[in-house]
Design a protein around this motif. Structure first.
Motif, PDB file in Angstrom:
ATOM      1  N   SER A 136       0.285  14.169 -11.533  1.00 19.52           N
ATOM      2  CA  SER A 136      -1.000  14.687 -11.020  1.00 19.52           C
ATOM      3  C   SER A 136      -1.028  16.112 -10.507  1.00 19.52           C
ATOM      4  O   SER A 136      -1.679  17.239 -10.104  1.00 19.52           O
ATOM      5  CB  SER A 136      -1.810  13.474 -11.195  1.00 19.52           C
ATOM      6  OG  SER A 136      -1.562  13.790  -9.803  1.00 19.52           O
TER       7      SER A 136
ATOM      8  N   ARG B  82       2.676   6.288   2.121  1.00 21.49           N
ATOM      9  CA  ARG B  82       1.670   6.581   0.641  1.00 21.49           C
ATOM     10  C   ARG B  82       0.702   8.036   1.486  1.00 21.49           C
ATOM     11  O   ARG B  82       0.823   8.714   0.546  1.00 21.49           O
ATOM     12  CB  ARG B  82       0.449   5.708   0.964  1.00 21.49           C
ATOM     13  CG  ARG B  82      -1.226   5.504   0.568  1.00 21.49           C
ATOM     14  CD  ARG B  82      -2.219   3.898   1.164  1.00 21.49           C
ATOM     15  NE  ARG B  82      -3.605   4.809   0.006  1.00 21.49           N
ATOM     16  CZ  ARG B  82      -3.798   3.845  -0.478  1.00 21.49           C
ATOM     17  NH1 ARG B  82      -2.401   2.667  -1.135  1.00 21.49           N
ATOM     18  NH2 ARG B  82      -4.123   3.789  -1.282  1.00 21.49           N
TER      19      ARG B  82
ATOM     20  N   ASP C  99       1.680   4.071  -4.243  1.00 22.46           N
ATOM     21  CA  ASP C  99       0.277   4.585  -4.574  1.00 22.46           C
ATOM     22  C   ASP C  99       0.195   5.147  -6.508  1.00 22.46           C
ATOM     23  O   ASP C  99       0.953   6.008  -6.038  1.00 22.46           O
ATOM     24  CB  ASP C  99      -0.737   5.241  -3.689  1.00 22.46           C
ATOM     25  CG  ASP C  99      -1.993   5.238  -4.210  1.00 22.46           C
ATOM     26  OD1 ASP C  99      -2.388   4.741  -4.905  1.00 22.46           O
ATOM     27  OD2 ASP C  99      -1.994   6.547  -4.096  1.00 22.46           O
ATOM     28  N   ARG C 100      -0.402   4.284  -6.678  1.00 19.37           N
ATOM     29  CA  ARG C 100      -0.128   4.635  -8.625  1.00 19.37           C
ATOM     30  C   ARG C 100       1.314   5.376  -9.136  1.00 19.37           C
ATOM     31  O   ARG C 100       1.673   6.061  -9.516  1.00 19.37           O
ATOM     32  CB  ARG C 100      -1.277   6.150  -8.420  1.00 19.37           C
ATOM     33  CG  ARG C 100      -2.311   5.154  -8.602  1.00 19.37           C
ATOM     34  CD  ARG C 100      -3.441   6.518  -8.576  1.00 19.37           C
ATOM     35  NE  ARG C 100      -3.129   7.744  -7.381  1.00 19.37           N
ATOM     36  CZ  ARG C 100      -3.049   9.212  -8.360  1.00 19.37           C
ATOM     37  NH1 ARG C 100      -3.131   9.626  -9.814  1.00 19.37           N
ATOM     38  NH2 ARG C 100      -2.589  10.175  -7.771  1.00 19.37           N
TER      39      ARG C 100
ATOM     40  N   THR D 281       0.893  11.717  -1.373  1.00 21.36           N
ATOM     41  CA  THR D 281       0.199  11.891  -1.853  1.00 21.36           C
ATOM     42  C   THR D 281      -0.148  13.426  -2.438  1.00 21.36           C
ATOM     43  O   THR D 281       1.012  13.627  -2.876  1.00 21.36           O
ATOM     44  CB  THR D 281      -1.090  11.366  -1.243  1.00 21.36           C
ATOM     45  OG1 THR D 281      -1.244  13.016  -0.486  1.00 21.36           O
ATOM     46  CG2 THR D 281      -1.724  10.207  -0.225  1.00 21.36           C
TER      47      THR D 281
ATOM     48  N   ARG E 299       0.678  -1.653  -0.222  1.00 20.16           N
ATOM     49  CA  ARG E 299       0.185   0.463  -0.096  1.00 20.16           C
ATOM     50  C   ARG E 299       0.864   1.260  -0.270  1.00 20.16           C
ATOM     51  O   ARG E 299      -0.067   2.373  -0.258  1.00 20.16           O
ATOM     52  CB  ARG E 299      -1.053   0.131   1.588  1.00 20.16           C
ATOM     53  CG  ARG E 299      -2.086  -1.035   1.254  1.00 20.16           C
ATOM     54  CD  ARG E 299      -2.915  -0.983   2.463  1.00 20.16           C
ATOM     55  NE  ARG E 299      -3.372   0.587   1.978  1.00 20.16           N
ATOM     56  CZ  ARG E 299      -4.519   1.064   1.862  1.00 20.16           C
ATOM     57  NH1 ARG E 299      -5.034   0.910   1.189  1.00 20.16           N
ATOM     58  NH2 ARG E 299      -4.608   2.504   2.379  1.00 20.16           N
TER      59      ARG E 299
ATOM     60  N   GLU F 101       2.395   4.477 -10.914  1.00 17.82           N
ATOM     61  CA  GLU F 101       2.725   4.970 -13.003  1.00 17.82           C
ATOM     62  C   GLU F 101       2.532   7.328 -12.949  1.00 17.82           C
ATOM     63  O   GLU F 101       2.624   7.964 -13.530  1.00 17.82           O
ATOM     64  CB  GLU F 101       1.642   4.857 -13.589  1.00 17.82           C
ATOM     65  CG  GLU F 101      -0.010   4.831 -13.556  1.00 17.82           C
ATOM     66  CD  GLU F 101      -0.532   4.458 -12.037  1.00 17.82           C
ATOM     67  OE1 GLU F 101      -1.554   5.004 -12.123  1.00 17.82           O
ATOM     68  OE2 GLU F 101       0.495   3.812 -11.872  1.00 17.82           O
ATOM     69  N   ASP F 102       1.821   7.860 -11.162  1.00 15.75           N
ATOM     70  CA  ASP F 102       1.956   8.815 -12.047  1.00 15.75           C
ATOM     71  C   ASP F 102       3.054   9.533 -11.537  1.00 15.75           C
ATOM     72  O   ASP F 102       3.095  10.871 -11.606  1.00 15.75           O
ATOM     73  CB  ASP F 102       0.593   9.225 -10.726  1.00 15.75           C
ATOM     74  CG  ASP F 102       0.026  10.921 -10.514  1.00 15.75           C
ATOM     75  OD1 ASP F 102       0.283  11.247 -11.580  1.00 15.75           O
ATOM     76  OD2 ASP F 102       0.261  11.323  -9.549  1.00 15.75           O
TER      77      ASP F 102
ATOM     78  N   ARG G 180       4.885  13.806  -8.972  1.00 17.37           N
ATOM     79  CA  ARG G 180       3.412  13.004  -9.162  1.00 17.37           C
ATOM     80  C   ARG G 180       3.368  13.974  -9.889  1.00 17.37           C
ATOM     81  O   ARG G 180       2.879  15.517  -9.729  1.00 17.37           O
ATOM     82  CB  ARG G 180       2.235  12.877  -8.376  1.00 17.37           C
ATOM     83  CG  ARG G 180       2.875  11.997  -7.192  1.00 17.37           C
ATOM     84  CD  ARG G 180       1.588  11.203  -6.644  1.00 17.37           C
ATOM     85  NE  ARG G 180       1.420  10.382  -5.412  1.00 17.37           N
ATOM     86  CZ  ARG G 180       1.044   9.051  -6.296  1.00 17.37           C
ATOM     87  NH1 ARG G 180       1.068   8.500  -7.369  1.00 17.37           N
ATOM     88  NH2 ARG G 180       1.206   8.037  -5.051  1.00 17.37           N
TER      89      ARG G 180
END
Length: 420
Positions: free
Chosen positions: A348, A325, A121-122, A329, A118, A124-125, A346
């Motif tokens: 995003s 995690r 997380d993502r 974010t 966990r 690919e971002d 990231r």
């Protein structure tokens, strides 16, 4: 000594044992309980409060997890963590690891593999550069938290008074601009920081590097790097940059910039929150940020940054994974970027209005696109000390450029024993 210690530790297997199973998966993360000790390496005055505020948000979302926050100076954390992990006692559950340390710690068995957990997380971002620093031997051992590089940071008022509306784009322009500042304003033109990381833009600018990883070749003692060191020496001898102290030069350069006693420095996004506290930059519009000036080949600066990694010997791996995690974010990164101008890892996060509203981050983002990745190898964290000693000898007048690099090369061969 560091190389010998690393080899000895590797032979002993280390204190953590890197073969542990992936972190436990939980069906309801909010029910995770336990204590997590985190070693943070940010500056406690200008950066620490933002990270401590994020800890409070994490504890509110995970009421059964307590985070013990420990601020460890960044120049001490590597050795302290290695010592504690080897001893098997006193290591934190989570460490904020400089990108060059991650593969070293992983190779010694100190870090928990995170693939499929966990904590990641993502993936690919994440930006490819920062993400690549988390890998070792085909596995993931950390999560990128912030990334950085170096830029030319300057006082617009002083440059304008010296007759320059735009920042220098080349080393030749840098020298002339600095000399003009000194002649027309009395301030120093360029304040140098005697630190290995800050020497790399001069090397990259001439097409040089420390290692050729693909060929397993040591290339620090090259004609390109000799030219780069001659450039640095010339900036000092010409008066474009005052002769820096071999210790405390970072603090000296920052103070000079903030007080208007120097017009230009090389520094990264981590320094911006402190710079804005200086009297010269109460008016934020007076702060200029530009790519490092180009040498004869290109303009480029190193890729830096910090990852979050979980100690393999942690007794609280599920809680530690949830903490990593949460702290990586897009929302957490946006808060960090908005408040203290550290660059997100990231993709995003850069779309967040809070990030887009920070002009400093917006300026650094395209500079990151030209940043040069450093060698993500276990020995990477050991390359800076020999280079620092050489830099100190150069500016102290104890070593000529060619002799300096010859000495660094000799030390590298003691670290990279099977490299040509």
């Amino acid at each position: 000594m560091v190389a010998s210690l690393a080899l000895a530790i590797s032979a002993c297997g280390g204190g953590g044992g890197g073969t542990a199973a992936p972190p436990t998966q939980v069906s309801d993360p909010s029910k995770v309980s336990g204590e997590v000790t985190w070693w943070d390496t940010t500056r406690p005055d200008s950066e620490g409060p933002t990270f401590q505020a994020l800890i409070k948000e994490f504890e509110a979302e995970y009421p059964q997890v307590k985070v013990n926050y420990v601020n460890v100076p960044s120049d001490q954390a590597q050795n302290q963590f290695q010592t504690a992990a080897q001893a098997g006692t006193g290591a934190p559950d989570v460490i904020r690891s400089e990108v060059a340390w991650t593969s070293q710690f992983a190779s010694l068995g100190y870090l928990q593999p995170l693939d499929g957990s966990r904590a990641v997380d993502r993936p690919e971002d994440f930006l490819p550069g920062p993400l690549s620093s988390t890998k070792y031997d085909g596995k993931t051992y950390a999560v990128p938290q912030v990334t950085d590089t170096l830029a030319l940071i300057y006082n617009k008022r002083l440059l304008k008074e010296a007759g320059h509306e735009e920042p220098p784009r080349t080393i030749a322009e840098l020298k002339q601009t600095a000399l003009d500042v000194k002649a027309k304003t009395g301030a120093a033109g360029l304040a140098l920081n005697v630190d290995s990381y800050f020497l790399l833009p001069f090397m990259y600018g001439e097409g040089g590097d420390l290692l050729d990883v693909a060929a397993k070749k040591i290339v620090v003692n090259s004609p390109a790097n000799v030219k780069a060191m001659e450039t640095v020496a010339d900036l000092i001898s010409s008066g474009a940059a005052p002769k820096p102290a071999t210790t405390e030069s970072y603090a000296n350069a920052m103070t000079a910039l903030k007080e208007g006693k120097a017009a230009m420095i090389y520094n990264g996004p981590w320094a911006l929150s402190e710079i804005h506290q200086g009297k010269e930059f109460q008016d934020t519009a007076n702060l200029g940020i530009a790519p490092v000036p180009a040498g004869s080949v290109k303009a480029a600066a190193p890729t830096g940054g910090w990852n979050l990694a979980v100690y393999a010997g942690s007794k609280n791996i599920p809680a530690a994974s949830e903490f990593v995690r949460f702290m990586t974010t897009a929302e957490a990164q946006a808060k960090i970027a908005k408040e203290i101008s550290l660059l997100p890892t990231r993709t995003s996060a850069y779309a967040d209005p809070a990030v887009q509203g920070n002009a400093d981050v917006a300026v650094f983002k395209p500079i990151m696109d030209t940043a040069v990745p450093r060698p993500w190898i276990p020995e990477g964290g050991q390359l800076f000390q020999p280079l620092l000693e050489g830099y100190q000898a150069l500016v102290g007048g104890k070593s000529a450029p060619a002799d300096m690099l010859k000495g660094v090369d000799e030390q590298y061969r003691g670290i990279m024993k099977d490299w040509s």
